[in-house]
Design a protein around this motif. Structure first.
Motif, short mmCIF file in Angstrom:
data_model
loop_
_atom_site.label_atom_id
_atom_site.label_comp_id
_atom_site.label_asym_id
_atom_site.label_seq_id
_atom_site.Cartn_x
_atom_site.Cartn_y
_atom_site.Cartn_z
N ILE A 1 37.77 20.09 -55.36
CA ILE A 1 38.48 19.92 -54.09
C ILE A 1 37.49 20.08 -52.95
CG2 ILE A 1 40.26 20.89 -52.57
CD1 ILE A 1 41.98 21.48 -54.88
N LEU A 2 37.47 19.10 -52.06
CA LEU A 2 36.65 19.22 -50.85
C LEU A 2 37.61 19.43 -49.68
CD1 LEU A 2 34.07 16.32 -51.35
CD2 LEU A 2 33.75 18.74 -51.84
N ASP A 3 37.49 20.58 -49.03
CA ASP A 3 38.40 20.92 -47.94
C ASP A 3 37.70 20.64 -46.60
OD1 ASP A 3 39.97 22.19 -46.02
OD2 ASP A 3 40.73 23.64 -47.50
N LEU A 4 38.23 19.65 -45.89
CA LEU A 4 37.59 19.21 -44.65
C LEU A 4 37.46 20.35 -43.63
CD1 LEU A 4 36.41 16.59 -43.65
CD2 LEU A 4 38.59 16.05 -42.60
N ARG A 5 38.50 21.19 -43.57
CA ARG A 5 38.44 22.30 -42.59
C ARG A 5 37.36 23.31 -42.97
NH1 ARG A 5 42.12 21.88 -38.69
NH2 ARG A 5 43.84 20.48 -39.13
N LYS A 6 37.09 23.43 -44.27
CA LYS A 6 36.01 24.36 -44.67
C LYS A 6 34.64 23.72 -44.38
CE LYS A 6 38.36 27.02 -48.20
NZ LYS A 6 38.78 26.86 -49.59
N ILE A 7 34.56 22.41 -44.50
CA ILE A 7 33.27 21.74 -44.29
C ILE A 7 32.96 21.59 -42.79
CG2 ILE A 7 31.89 19.67 -44.79
CD1 ILE A 7 33.66 19.18 -47.23
N LEU A 8 33.98 21.12 -42.04
CA LEU A 8 33.71 20.80 -40.62
C LEU A 8 34.38 21.77 -39.64
CD1 LEU A 8 34.27 16.90 -40.59
CD2 LEU A 8 32.12 18.13 -40.86
N GLY A 9 35.32 22.56 -40.12
CA GLY A 9 36.06 23.45 -39.21
C GLY A 9 37.24 22.74 -38.55
N VAL A 10 37.37 21.44 -38.77
CA VAL A 10 38.51 20.68 -38.21
C VAL A 10 39.04 19.71 -39.27
CG1 VAL A 10 37.78 20.72 -35.78
CG2 VAL A 10 36.96 18.91 -37.29
N CYS B 1 28.15 10.53 -39.51
CA CYS B 1 27.31 11.27 -38.55
C CYS B 1 27.72 10.95 -37.11
CB CYS B 1 25.83 10.96 -38.79
SG CYS B 1 25.16 11.85 -40.23
N LYS B 2 28.04 9.67 -36.85
CA LYS B 2 28.43 9.28 -35.49
C LYS B 2 29.73 9.97 -35.07
CE LYS B 2 26.57 4.63 -35.12
NZ LYS B 2 26.95 3.27 -35.45
N ILE B 3 30.74 9.90 -35.97
CA ILE B 3 32.06 10.48 -35.65
C ILE B 3 31.94 11.99 -35.44
CG2 ILE B 3 34.28 11.09 -36.74
CD1 ILE B 3 34.41 8.24 -37.78
N THR B 4 31.23 12.66 -36.35
CA THR B 4 31.15 14.13 -36.23
C THR B 4 30.32 14.52 -35.01
OG1 THR B 4 29.40 14.05 -37.91
CG2 THR B 4 31.59 14.72 -38.65
N GLU B 5 29.33 13.73 -34.68
CA GLU B 5 28.54 14.06 -33.47
C GLU B 5 29.43 13.94 -32.23
OE1 GLU B 5 24.93 11.83 -32.69
OE2 GLU B 5 24.24 13.56 -31.51
N LYS B 6 30.24 12.88 -32.19
CA LYS B 6 31.10 12.69 -31.03
C LYS B 6 32.16 13.80 -30.93
CE LYS B 6 33.27 9.04 -28.44
NZ LYS B 6 34.01 7.81 -28.49
N ALA B 7 32.71 14.18 -32.08
CA ALA B 7 33.82 15.16 -32.06
C ALA B 7 33.32 16.60 -31.98
CB ALA B 7 34.68 14.98 -33.31
N LEU B 8 32.17 16.88 -32.60
CA LEU B 8 31.76 18.28 -32.73
C LEU B 8 30.41 18.57 -32.07
CD1 LEU B 8 32.68 18.43 -36.52
CD2 LEU B 8 34.07 19.32 -34.66
N GLY B 9 29.80 17.55 -31.49
CA GLY B 9 28.53 17.76 -30.77
C GLY B 9 27.32 17.75 -31.68
N LYS B 10 27.53 17.56 -33.00
CA LYS B 10 26.39 17.58 -33.92
C LYS B 10 26.71 16.67 -35.12
CE LYS B 10 23.82 20.95 -36.55
NZ LYS B 10 23.96 22.14 -37.33
N PRO B 11 25.77 15.82 -35.54
CA PRO B 11 26.07 15.00 -36.73
C PRO B 11 26.12 15.90 -37.97
CG PRO B 11 23.80 14.62 -35.98
CD PRO B 11 24.43 15.56 -35.00
N MET B 12 27.23 15.83 -38.70
CA MET B 12 27.45 16.81 -39.77
C MET B 12 27.14 16.28 -41.18
SD MET B 12 28.24 19.58 -38.29
CE MET B 12 29.29 20.73 -39.18
#
Ligand code: SF4
Ligand code: ZN
Ligand code: ZN
Length: 317
Positions: free
Chosen positions: A112-121, A294-305
């Motif tokens: 199981i990959l939990d998005l909230r655990k990986i990205l916090g959102v 990387c683009k989406i996470t950079e835009k949403a979280l300020g850092k490419p994840m």
């Protein structure tokens, strides 16, 4: 009372597309044979393969998990299940619970990959912050995480539960908007690139959605019936699918005939122009310099994840 065409016992299912009444035993056999034939016809799974199935918790992927677990011995492959918890409230929790039960039932290991655990959102926040439609963000996230996981697992292919109705609808949509170079990307098998892009396979490519639903019902297979609260029912794809179902009702067998003829001619369609490169930040496949994840996470979280997600996956595998 109609009788099963094969054994003469009481029939419980009528397959309009094949004009066939079947009992539950022969219906199961019909569906499992169809999946087996799809696997063989398009060379989807080979002996000794490691197959990672993306298990959402919906009927298609759940039924596919059951059928693949039945076929794994005769073909000789290993089946792994991957569930991505997308962080869409109660809906995602229900899906994760179903995924765990299916793993027990099919005796296939589940990651199981939990998005909230990986990205916090979760998907809702990512969509809001990037101002993109939730399903488009969700598609990028699912494709990225499944591929990254499959790379770590050294899987030969990623199987998804896309069914005949889905694929015919996607292909019709690309016809309508004349995006013909997208059509070869909708084949039953898409090859990968060693070390960073894993092949994609669709074993339900020739199985009607209605039959998948009947298979789940007749075999008491548990799945999440409710729709995702973020699903958009105003899109062209959604309307096309609805109309295609009506046409299939009036002209039984139309969809399977269309898909089979299309695959035969798929080489004639223009090849996708975009070459697959590696993202300069995370090393995963990308059509441009930086991948969509990387683009989406950079835009949403300020850092490419991308790099962080890959590290996270490496640790849990
Ligand atoms: Fe993701 Fe859209 Fe499917 Fe919901 S409906 S799970 S947001 S792709
Ligand atoms: Zn029968
Ligand atoms: Zn990247």
């Amino acid at each position: 009372m109609p009788k099963c065409r094969i054994c003469g016992r009481k029939a419980v299912v009528y397959l309009r597309h094949s004009r066939l009444w079947l009992c539950s035993e022969h219906f199961n056999e019909f569906i499992e044979n169809r999946v087996m034939r799809t696997i063989k016809r398009y060379n989807l799974i080979r002996k000794g393969d490691r197959v990672l199935l993306g298990l959402s918790g919906g009927k298609d992927s759940v039924v596919l998990a059951h059928i693949l677990s039945k076929l794994r011995e005769s073909i000789g492959f290993k089946l792994y299940l991957a569930h991505i918890n997308l962080g869409i409230g109660e809906y995602s929790e229900k899906n994760a619970e179903v995924a765990k039960k299916i793993s027990e039932k099919t005796n296939a290991p589940l990651i199981i990959l939990d998005l909230r655990k990986i990205l916090g959102v979760g998907i809702p926040e990512l969509a809001l912050k990037t101002r993109r439609p939730p399903c488009s963000v969700c598609g990028v996230v699912k494709r990225y995480l499944l591929n990254a996981l499959a790379v770590e697992l050294k899987a030969n292919s990623i199987a998804t539960g896309h069914n005949l109705d889905d694929m015919a609808t996607f292909i019709l949509k690309e016809f309508l908007v004349q995006n013909l170079e997208q059509i070869p990307k909708l084949a039953p098998r898409i090859e990968g690139v060693k070390d960073y892009l894993v092949a994609k396979i669709k074993p339900l490519y020739e199985t009607y959605e209605e039959d998948i639903k009947k298979y789940a019902e007749l075999n008491n297979i548990l799945y999440v019936e409710e729709k995702c609260p973020l699903a958009d029912e105003t899109t062209l794809t959604w309307h096309l699918k609805k109309h295609l179902r009506d046409l299939e009702y009036r002209f039984p067998g139309l969809t399977i005939g269309f898909i089979r003829r299309l695959v035969k001619n798929i080489e004639k369609y223009p090849k996708p122009g975009d070459t697959i490169r590696r993202c300069s930040i995370c090393g995963m496949p990308s059509s441009g310099k930086i991948c969509s994840f990387c683009k989406i996470t950079e835009k949403a979280l300020g850092k490419p994840m991308g790099p962080h997600a890959r590290e996270y996956i490496k640790e849990i595998v």
